[in-house]
Write a protein that holds these residues in place. Structure first.
Motif, PDB file in Angstrom:
ATOM      1  N   PRO A 141       0.822  -1.427  -0.182  1.00  0.00           N
ATOM      2  CA  PRO A 141      -0.031  -0.029  -0.246  1.00  0.00           C
ATOM      3  C   PRO A 141       0.811   1.299   0.116  1.00  0.00           C
ATOM      4  O   PRO A 141       1.845   1.389   0.709  1.00  0.00           O
ATOM      5  CB  PRO A 141      -0.846  -0.091   1.287  1.00  0.00           C
ATOM      6  N   VAL A 142       0.377   2.308  -0.840  1.00  0.00           N
ATOM      7  CA  VAL A 142       0.844   3.634  -0.869  1.00  0.00           C
ATOM      8  C   VAL A 142       0.083   4.515  -0.296  1.00  0.00           C
ATOM      9  O   VAL A 142       0.551   5.564  -0.450  1.00  0.00           O
ATOM     10  CB  VAL A 142       1.465   3.833  -2.325  1.00  0.00           C
ATOM     11  N   GLY A 143      -0.989   4.224   0.344  1.00  0.00           N
ATOM     12  CA  GLY A 143      -2.040   5.318   0.936  1.00  0.00           C
ATOM     13  C   GLY A 143      -3.505   4.883   0.968  1.00  0.00           C
ATOM     14  O   GLY A 143      -3.594   3.664   1.035  1.00  0.00           O
ATOM     15  N   TYR A 144      -4.145   5.696   0.861  1.00  0.00           N
ATOM     16  CA  TYR A 144      -5.660   5.201   0.728  1.00  0.00           C
ATOM     17  C   TYR A 144      -6.703   6.221   0.125  1.00  0.00           C
ATOM     18  O   TYR A 144      -6.154   7.513   0.147  1.00  0.00           O
ATOM     19  CB  TYR A 144      -6.355   4.873   2.325  1.00  0.00           C
ATOM     20  N   LEU A 145      -7.958   5.805  -0.039  1.00  0.00           N
ATOM     21  CA  LEU A 145      -8.930   6.386  -0.754  1.00  0.00           C
ATOM     22  C   LEU A 145     -10.078   6.007  -0.044  1.00  0.00           C
ATOM     23  O   LEU A 145     -10.420   4.916   0.080  1.00  0.00           O
ATOM     24  CB  LEU A 145      -8.716   6.376  -2.311  1.00  0.00           C
ATOM     25  N   TRP A 146     -11.090   7.035   0.343  1.00  0.00           N
ATOM     26  CA  TRP A 146     -12.328   7.060   0.761  1.00  0.00           C
ATOM     27  C   TRP A 146     -13.294   7.625   0.040  1.00  0.00           C
ATOM     28  O   TRP A 146     -13.102   9.138   0.056  1.00  0.00           O
ATOM     29  CB  TRP A 146     -12.367   7.528   2.235  1.00  0.00           C
ATOM     30  N   VAL A 147     -14.023   7.255  -0.764  1.00  0.00           N
ATOM     31  CA  VAL A 147     -15.221   7.855  -1.622  1.00  0.00           C
ATOM     32  C   VAL A 147     -16.386   7.098  -1.398  1.00  0.00           C
ATOM     33  O   VAL A 147     -16.566   5.957  -1.150  1.00  0.00           O
ATOM     34  CB  VAL A 147     -14.723   7.553  -3.192  1.00  0.00           C
ATOM     35  N   GLY A 148     -17.477   7.971  -1.475  1.00  0.00           N
ATOM     36  CA  GLY A 148     -18.840   7.492  -1.160  1.00  0.00           C
ATOM     37  C   GLY A 148     -19.909   8.464  -1.738  1.00  0.00           C
ATOM     38  O   GLY A 148     -19.535   9.682  -1.874  1.00  0.00           O
ATOM     39  N   PRO A 149     -21.090   8.419  -1.485  1.00  0.00           N
ATOM     40  CA  PRO A 149     -22.044   9.136  -1.657  1.00  0.00           C
ATOM     41  C   PRO A 149     -21.963  10.528  -0.818  1.00  0.00           C
ATOM     42  O   PRO A 149     -21.684  10.359   0.474  1.00  0.00           O
ATOM     43  CB  PRO A 149     -23.327   8.561  -1.361  1.00  0.00           C
ATOM     44  N   ALA A 150     -22.276  11.773  -1.371  1.00  0.00           N
ATOM     45  CA  ALA A 150     -22.174  13.003  -0.445  1.00  0.00           C
ATOM     46  C   ALA A 150     -23.339  12.967   0.212  1.00  0.00           C
ATOM     47  O   ALA A 150     -24.322  12.314   0.250  1.00  0.00           O
ATOM     48  CB  ALA A 150     -21.940  14.076  -1.506  1.00  0.00           C
ATOM     49  N   ASP A 151     -23.247  14.056   1.405  1.00  0.00           N
ATOM     50  CA  ASP A 151     -24.430  14.313   2.244  1.00  0.00           C
ATOM     51  C   ASP A 151     -25.132  15.078   1.355  1.00  0.00           C
ATOM     52  O   ASP A 151     -25.052  15.896   0.512  1.00  0.00           O
ATOM     53  CB  ASP A 151     -24.204  14.981   3.467  1.00  0.00           C
ATOM     54  N   GLY A 152     -26.580  14.743   1.506  1.00  0.00           N
ATOM     55  CA  GLY A 152     -27.617  15.554   0.652  1.00  0.00           C
ATOM     56  C   GLY A 152     -28.668  14.699  -0.025  1.00  0.00           C
ATOM     57  O   GLY A 152     -28.831  13.444   0.245  1.00  0.00           O
ATOM     58  N   ASP A 153     -29.365  15.292  -0.654  1.00  0.00           N
ATOM     59  CA  ASP A 153     -30.779  14.681  -1.289  1.00  0.00           C
ATOM     60  C   ASP A 153     -30.405  13.926  -2.682  1.00  0.00           C
ATOM     61  O   ASP A 153     -31.157  13.341  -3.153  1.00  0.00           O
ATOM     62  CB  ASP A 153     -31.717  15.569  -1.726  1.00  0.00           C
ATOM     63  N   ASP A 154     -29.295  14.075  -3.395  1.00  0.00           N
ATOM     64  CA  ASP A 154     -28.854  13.508  -4.676  1.00  0.00           C
ATOM     65  C   ASP A 154     -27.932  12.336  -4.398  1.00  0.00           C
ATOM     66  O   ASP A 154     -26.727  12.674  -3.987  1.00  0.00           O
ATOM     67  CB  ASP A 154     -28.026  14.624  -5.522  1.00  0.00           C
ATOM     68  N   PRO A 155     -28.422  11.300  -4.693  1.00  0.00           N
ATOM     69  CA  PRO A 155     -27.693  10.088  -4.593  1.00  0.00           C
ATOM     70  C   PRO A 155     -26.627   9.811  -5.562  1.00  0.00           C
ATOM     71  O   PRO A 155     -25.918   9.069  -5.400  1.00  0.00           O
ATOM     72  CB  PRO A 155     -28.674   9.055  -4.806  1.00  0.00           C
ATOM     73  N   GLY A 156     -26.725  10.742  -6.636  1.00  0.00           N
ATOM     74  CA  GLY A 156     -25.690  10.405  -7.711  1.00  0.00           C
ATOM     75  C   GLY A 156     -24.629  11.505  -7.556  1.00  0.00           C
ATOM     76  O   GLY A 156     -23.619  11.669  -8.222  1.00  0.00           O
ATOM     77  N   ALA A 157     -24.665  12.533  -6.221  1.00  0.00           N
ATOM     78  CA  ALA A 157     -23.666  13.129  -6.134  1.00  0.00           C
ATOM     79  C   ALA A 157     -22.603  12.398  -5.349  1.00  0.00           C
ATOM     80  O   ALA A 157     -22.953  12.024  -4.031  1.00  0.00           O
ATOM     81  CB  ALA A 157     -23.979  14.550  -5.598  1.00  0.00           C
ATOM     82  N   TRP A 158     -21.297  12.272  -5.448  1.00  0.00           N
ATOM     83  CA  TRP A 158     -20.532  11.547  -4.518  1.00  0.00           C
ATOM     84  C   TRP A 158     -19.363  12.245  -4.256  1.00  0.00           C
ATOM     85  O   TRP A 158     -19.323  13.415  -4.789  1.00  0.00           O
ATOM     86  CB  TRP A 158     -20.008  10.257  -5.538  1.00  0.00           C
ATOM     87  N   TRP A 159     -18.634  11.833  -3.123  1.00  0.00           N
ATOM     88  CA  TRP A 159     -17.688  12.925  -2.568  1.00  0.00           C
ATOM     89  C   TRP A 159     -16.209  12.084  -2.261  1.00  0.00           C
ATOM     90  O   TRP A 159     -16.404  10.889  -1.932  1.00  0.00           O
ATOM     91  CB  TRP A 159     -18.076  13.352  -1.354  1.00  0.00           C
ATOM     92  N   VAL A 160     -15.040  12.539  -2.358  1.00  0.00           N
ATOM     93  CA  VAL A 160     -13.913  12.111  -2.279  1.00  0.00           C
ATOM     94  C   VAL A 160     -13.643  12.499  -0.545  1.00  0.00           C
ATOM     95  O   VAL A 160     -13.613  13.639  -0.320  1.00  0.00           O
ATOM     96  CB  VAL A 160     -12.645  12.600  -2.860  1.00  0.00           C
ATOM     97  N   TRP A 161     -14.048  11.750   0.436  1.00  0.00           N
ATOM     98  CA  TRP A 161     -14.023  11.922   1.560  1.00  0.00           C
ATOM     99  C   TRP A 161     -12.575  12.190   2.226  1.00  0.00           C
ATOM    100  O   TRP A 161     -12.385  12.918   3.024  1.00  0.00           O
ATOM    101  CB  TRP A 161     -14.824  10.780   2.663  1.00  0.00           C
ATOM    102  N   ASP A 162     -11.786  11.325   1.629  1.00  0.00           N
ATOM    103  CA  ASP A 162     -10.301  11.432   2.130  1.00  0.00           C
ATOM    104  C   ASP A 162      -9.384  10.795   0.918  1.00  0.00           C
ATOM    105  O   ASP A 162      -9.868   9.532   0.472  1.00  0.00           O
ATOM    106  CB  ASP A 162     -10.025  10.835   3.549  1.00  0.00           C
ATOM    107  N   VAL A 163      -8.138  11.114   0.903  1.00  0.00           N
ATOM    108  CA  VAL A 163      -7.329  10.408  -0.002  1.00  0.00           C
ATOM    109  C   VAL A 163      -5.983  10.900   0.638  1.00  0.00           C
ATOM    110  O   VAL A 163      -5.637  12.131   0.972  1.00  0.00           O
ATOM    111  CB  VAL A 163      -7.384  11.028  -1.363  1.00  0.00           C
TER     112      VAL A 163
END
Length: 89
Positions: free
Chosen positions: A1-23
């Motif tokens: 491993p050289v790091g990490y990535l956390w991605v998922g749906p953003a907070d809010g009403d649009d399920p198609g809006a995603w967010w990179v929470w941490d990288v």
């Protein structure tokens, strides 16, 4: 491993809006293309799970990260500013 990535749906009403929470790419492995590869992986993963946008936050002083995201097509959508107050401000 050289790091990490956390991605998922953003907070809010649009399920198609995603967010990179941490990288994070380990400091001694930066500049080797791992950040670019991680972001492309994030885009593919989000798209395959129904995302139509992928957002993230980046510190204004992190010029290397900002250049990477801009080269991948990310655009600035908001800017926050602050000023220290008190005897040292």
């Amino acid at each position: 491993p050289v790091g990490y990535l956390w991605v998922g749906p953003a907070d809010g009403d649009d399920p198609g809006a995603w967010w990179v929470w941490d990288v994070l790419v380990d400091e001694d492995r930066r500049g080797e293309g791992h950040g670019r590869a991680a972001m492309l992986l994030a885009e593919d993963y989000a798209t395959s799970h129904g995302a139509h946008t992928l957002g993230l936050s980046v510190f204004g002083f992190n010029e290397a990260a900002r250049r990477l995201y801009e080269s991948l097509g990310y655009a600035t959508t908001t800017v926050k500013m602050s000023k220290p107050l008190g005897p040292t401000g």
